[in-house]
Design a protein around this motif. Structure first.
Motif, mmCIF file in Angstrom:
data_model
loop_
_atom_site.group_PDB
_atom_site.id
_atom_site.type_symbol
_atom_site.label_atom_id
_atom_site.label_comp_id
_atom_site.label_asym_id
_atom_site.label_seq_id
_atom_site.Cartn_x
_atom_site.Cartn_y
_atom_site.Cartn_z
ATOM 1 N N ARG A 175 -14.812 27.389 -30.739
ATOM 2 C CA ARG A 175 -13.455 27.331 -30.236
ATOM 3 C C ARG A 175 -13.352 26.754 -28.832
ATOM 4 N NH1 ARG A 175 -10.622 30.162 -33.541
ATOM 5 N NH2 ARG A 175 -12.373 31.437 -34.167
ATOM 6 N N GLU A 176 -14.190 27.242 -27.934
ATOM 7 C CA GLU A 176 -13.988 26.856 -26.536
ATOM 8 C C GLU A 176 -15.116 25.979 -25.989
ATOM 9 O OE1 GLU A 176 -16.521 30.408 -26.559
ATOM 10 O OE2 GLU A 176 -14.857 29.557 -27.710
ATOM 11 N N SER A 177 -15.962 25.500 -26.874
ATOM 12 C CA SER A 177 -17.102 24.730 -26.392
ATOM 13 C C SER A 177 -16.725 23.386 -25.819
ATOM 14 C CB SER A 177 -18.073 24.459 -27.524
ATOM 15 O OG SER A 177 -18.575 25.638 -28.020
ATOM 16 N N TYR A 178 -17.493 22.962 -24.874
ATOM 17 C CA TYR A 178 -17.510 21.579 -24.360
ATOM 18 C C TYR A 178 -16.323 21.185 -23.519
ATOM 19 C CZ TYR A 178 -20.853 21.869 -28.117
ATOM 20 O OH TYR A 178 -21.846 22.302 -28.939
ATOM 21 N N GLY A 179 -15.146 21.671 -23.846
ATOM 22 C CA GLY A 179 -13.997 21.232 -23.076
ATOM 23 C C GLY A 179 -13.927 19.725 -23.056
ATOM 24 N N ASP A 180 -13.935 19.167 -21.866
ATOM 25 C CA ASP A 180 -13.845 17.717 -21.765
ATOM 26 C C ASP A 180 -15.215 17.055 -21.801
ATOM 27 O OD1 ASP A 180 -11.128 17.653 -21.767
ATOM 28 O OD2 ASP A 180 -10.926 17.592 -19.588
ATOM 29 N N GLN A 181 -16.230 17.887 -21.912
ATOM 30 C CA GLN A 181 -17.579 17.332 -21.958
ATOM 31 C C GLN A 181 -17.874 16.744 -23.334
ATOM 32 O OE1 GLN A 181 -17.618 17.560 -18.534
ATOM 33 N NE2 GLN A 181 -19.755 17.224 -19.121
ATOM 34 N N LYS A 182 -18.729 15.755 -23.343
ATOM 35 C CA LYS A 182 -19.117 15.149 -24.609
ATOM 36 C C LYS A 182 -19.982 16.115 -25.399
ATOM 37 C CE LYS A 182 -21.210 11.105 -26.654
ATOM 38 N NZ LYS A 182 -21.330 9.653 -26.507
ATOM 39 N N PRO A 183 -19.567 16.411 -26.624
ATOM 40 C CA PRO A 183 -20.370 17.315 -27.461
ATOM 41 C C PRO A 183 -21.698 16.661 -27.837
ATOM 42 C CG PRO A 183 -18.200 16.867 -28.443
ATOM 43 C CD PRO A 183 -18.362 15.933 -27.296
ATOM 44 N N PRO A 184 -22.728 17.469 -28.052
ATOM 45 C CA PRO A 184 -24.060 16.923 -28.294
ATOM 46 C C PRO A 184 -24.275 16.465 -29.732
ATOM 47 C CG PRO A 184 -24.168 19.281 -28.346
ATOM 48 C CD PRO A 184 -22.739 18.921 -28.034
ATOM 49 N N TYR A 185 -23.261 15.983 -30.358
ATOM 50 C CA TYR A 185 -23.380 15.576 -31.750
ATOM 51 C C TYR A 185 -23.195 14.080 -31.893
ATOM 52 C CZ TYR A 185 -22.801 20.519 -32.254
ATOM 53 O OH TYR A 185 -22.979 21.861 -32.141
ATOM 54 N N SER A 186 -23.973 13.507 -32.754
ATOM 55 C CA SER A 186 -23.818 12.079 -33.037
ATOM 56 C C SER A 186 -22.553 11.866 -33.861
ATOM 57 C CB SER A 186 -25.025 11.573 -33.804
ATOM 58 O OG SER A 186 -25.067 12.179 -35.078
ATOM 59 N N TYR A 187 -22.123 10.636 -33.944
ATOM 60 C CA TYR A 187 -20.961 10.330 -34.780
ATOM 61 C C TYR A 187 -21.236 10.673 -36.238
ATOM 62 C CZ TYR A 187 -19.007 7.896 -30.789
ATOM 63 O OH TYR A 187 -18.497 7.602 -29.556
ATOM 64 N N ILE A 188 -22.467 10.488 -36.618
ATOM 65 C CA ILE A 188 -22.832 10.820 -37.994
ATOM 66 C C ILE A 188 -22.644 12.309 -38.229
ATOM 67 C CG2 ILE A 188 -24.772 10.948 -39.591
ATOM 68 C CD1 ILE A 188 -25.694 8.293 -38.550
ATOM 69 N N LYS A 239 -8.912 12.823 -36.924
ATOM 70 C CA LYS A 239 -8.102 13.971 -36.545
ATOM 71 C C LYS A 239 -8.968 15.210 -36.374
ATOM 72 C CE LYS A 239 -3.900 16.439 -37.937
ATOM 73 N NZ LYS A 239 -4.446 17.596 -37.218
ATOM 74 N N PHE A 240 -9.880 15.410 -37.304
ATOM 75 C CA PHE A 240 -10.780 16.552 -37.224
ATOM 76 C C PHE A 240 -11.520 16.545 -35.891
ATOM 77 C CE2 PHE A 240 -14.941 18.424 -37.532
ATOM 78 C CZ PHE A 240 -14.763 19.585 -38.264
ATOM 79 N N ILE A 241 -12.039 15.391 -35.543
ATOM 80 C CA ILE A 241 -12.867 15.292 -34.348
ATOM 81 C C ILE A 241 -12.046 15.485 -33.078
ATOM 82 C CG2 ILE A 241 -14.314 13.728 -32.989
ATOM 83 C CD1 ILE A 241 -15.291 12.549 -35.685
ATOM 84 N N SER A 242 -10.909 14.835 -33.036
ATOM 85 C CA SER A 242 -10.152 14.962 -31.782
ATOM 86 C C SER A 242 -9.456 16.322 -31.680
ATOM 87 C CB SER A 242 -9.158 13.817 -31.630
ATOM 88 O OG SER A 242 -8.279 13.788 -32.721
ATOM 89 N N ASP A 243 -9.177 16.954 -32.810
ATOM 90 C CA ASP A 243 -8.624 18.309 -32.772
ATOM 91 C C ASP A 243 -9.621 19.288 -32.159
ATOM 92 O OD1 ASP A 243 -6.214 17.726 -33.844
ATOM 93 O OD2 ASP A 243 -6.603 18.554 -35.831
ATOM 94 N N ARG A 244 -10.866 19.140 -32.529
ATOM 95 C CA ARG A 244 -11.865 20.115 -32.120
ATOM 96 C C ARG A 244 -12.554 19.812 -30.813
ATOM 97 N NH1 ARG A 244 -12.446 22.666 -37.559
ATOM 98 N NH2 ARG A 244 -10.631 21.373 -37.965
ATOM 99 N N PHE A 245 -12.656 18.549 -30.500
ATOM 100 C CA PHE A 245 -13.412 18.159 -29.320
ATOM 101 C C PHE A 245 -12.528 17.313 -28.406
ATOM 102 C CE2 PHE A 245 -16.409 18.514 -32.892
ATOM 103 C CZ PHE A 245 -17.218 19.536 -32.420
ATOM 104 N N PRO A 246 -12.013 17.956 -27.371
ATOM 105 C CA PRO A 246 -11.087 17.290 -26.456
ATOM 106 C C PRO A 246 -11.647 15.998 -25.869
ATOM 107 C CG PRO A 246 -11.215 19.625 -25.973
ATOM 108 C CD PRO A 246 -12.216 19.360 -27.045
ATOM 109 N N ARG A 269 -10.327 12.899 -27.263
ATOM 110 C CA ARG A 269 -8.910 12.557 -27.213
ATOM 111 C C ARG A 269 -8.697 11.363 -26.298
ATOM 112 N NH1 ARG A 269 -7.381 18.926 -26.770
ATOM 113 N NH2 ARG A 269 -8.227 19.432 -28.827
ATOM 114 N N ARG A 270 -9.778 10.947 -25.670
ATOM 115 C CA ARG A 270 -9.687 9.795 -24.773
ATOM 116 C C ARG A 270 -10.511 8.638 -25.326
ATOM 117 N NH1 ARG A 270 -12.329 13.249 -21.400
ATOM 118 N NH2 ARG A 270 -13.473 11.461 -20.606
ATOM 119 N N ASN A 271 -10.264 7.475 -24.825
ATOM 120 C CA ASN A 271 -11.033 6.291 -25.225
ATOM 121 C C ASN A 271 -11.118 6.137 -26.736
ATOM 122 O OD1 ASN A 271 -11.732 5.712 -22.507
ATOM 123 N ND2 ASN A 271 -13.257 7.334 -22.616
ATOM 124 N N THR A 272 -10.001 6.325 -27.388
ATOM 125 C CA THR A 272 -10.038 6.364 -28.846
ATOM 126 C C THR A 272 -10.496 5.040 -29.462
ATOM 127 O OG1 THR A 272 -7.690 5.857 -28.878
ATOM 128 C CG2 THR A 272 -8.305 8.161 -29.056
#
Length: 185
Positions: free
Chosen positions: A6-19, A41-48, A51-54
């Motif tokens: 729920r609250e992970s990463y915030g504006d930080q890049k999550p440690p997951y590849s696009y895959i 939508k799934f990705i930008s909903d969960r990982f803020p 929401r940038r540089n789309t």
DNA sequence: CAATGTTTAGGCTGCT
DNA sequence: AGCAGCCTAAACATTG
């Protein structure tokens, strides 16, 4: 080990590849298949962060979908018209990530050329009609790894995983049906 | 036309 | 150094 929550990463890049992100999105959907826009939508909903540089990351994501054999395009049913196909995971690619972790793949999932050639003609056929869905066989529980970022649930959580999307999305003799242990019966 | 999909190319990092 | 996995850019084709 960091996990998406729920609250992970915030504006930080999550440690997951696009895959990984794409696999999460697809696998958390009820039918185990999503159109491109829903993956976004799934990705930008969960990982803020996303929401940038789309333009940038969505281009990369599309590149990954086409480039990697682990993602498979499923044509739309004629009665559900719209833009773009559905994307799903190749059943043989479900163990790509070590012990359920999405951080790093064990190895690139690559189909042999002969397998691709065998698949290609079938994928071009129009989707056919329904038959009773094979019953879920657990293989991969991404749901246990992810929870939505906002305090809402997109899907009921204890969803039984099924390896295949509902067969009515797939041509009658689609190799995936044969690949599925129960569908073969 | 904009969204979607395909392909090529180069760069970066971690590992052996 | 070479390789594998990953990220980004970009040109281009296809499709609704």
């Amino acid at each position: 080990m960091p996990r998406p929550s729920r609250e992970s990463y915030g504006d930080q890049k999550p440690p997951y590849s696009y895959i990984s992100l794409t696999a999460m999105a697809i696998w958390s959907s009820p039918d185990k298949m999503l159109p491109l826009s829903d993956i976004y939508k799934f990705i930008s909903d969960r990982f803020p962060y996303y929401r940038r540089n789309t333009q940038r990351w969505q281009n990369s994501l599309r590149h990954n979908l086409s480039f990697n054999d682990c993602f498979v395009k499923i044509p739309r049913r004629p009665d559900r018209p719209g833009k773009g196909a559905y994307w799903t995971l190749h059943p043989a690619a479900l163990d790509m990530f070590e012990n359920g972790s999405l951080l790093r793949r064990r190895k690139r999932f690559k189909l042999l050329k002969s397998d691709k050639d065998r698949l290609a003609p079938v994928m071009d056929q129009a989707p056919t009609t329904a038959s009773p869905p094979p019953r879920p066989k657990r293989s991969f529980d991404i749901e246990s790894l992810i929870s939505p970022e906002p305090p809402r649930r997109l899907h009921p959580l204890p969803v039984p995983c099924c390896v295949l999307p509902p067969p009515y999305y797939l041509p009658q003799h689609h190799p995936y049906r044969l690949a599925h242990p129960l569908a073969a019966v």
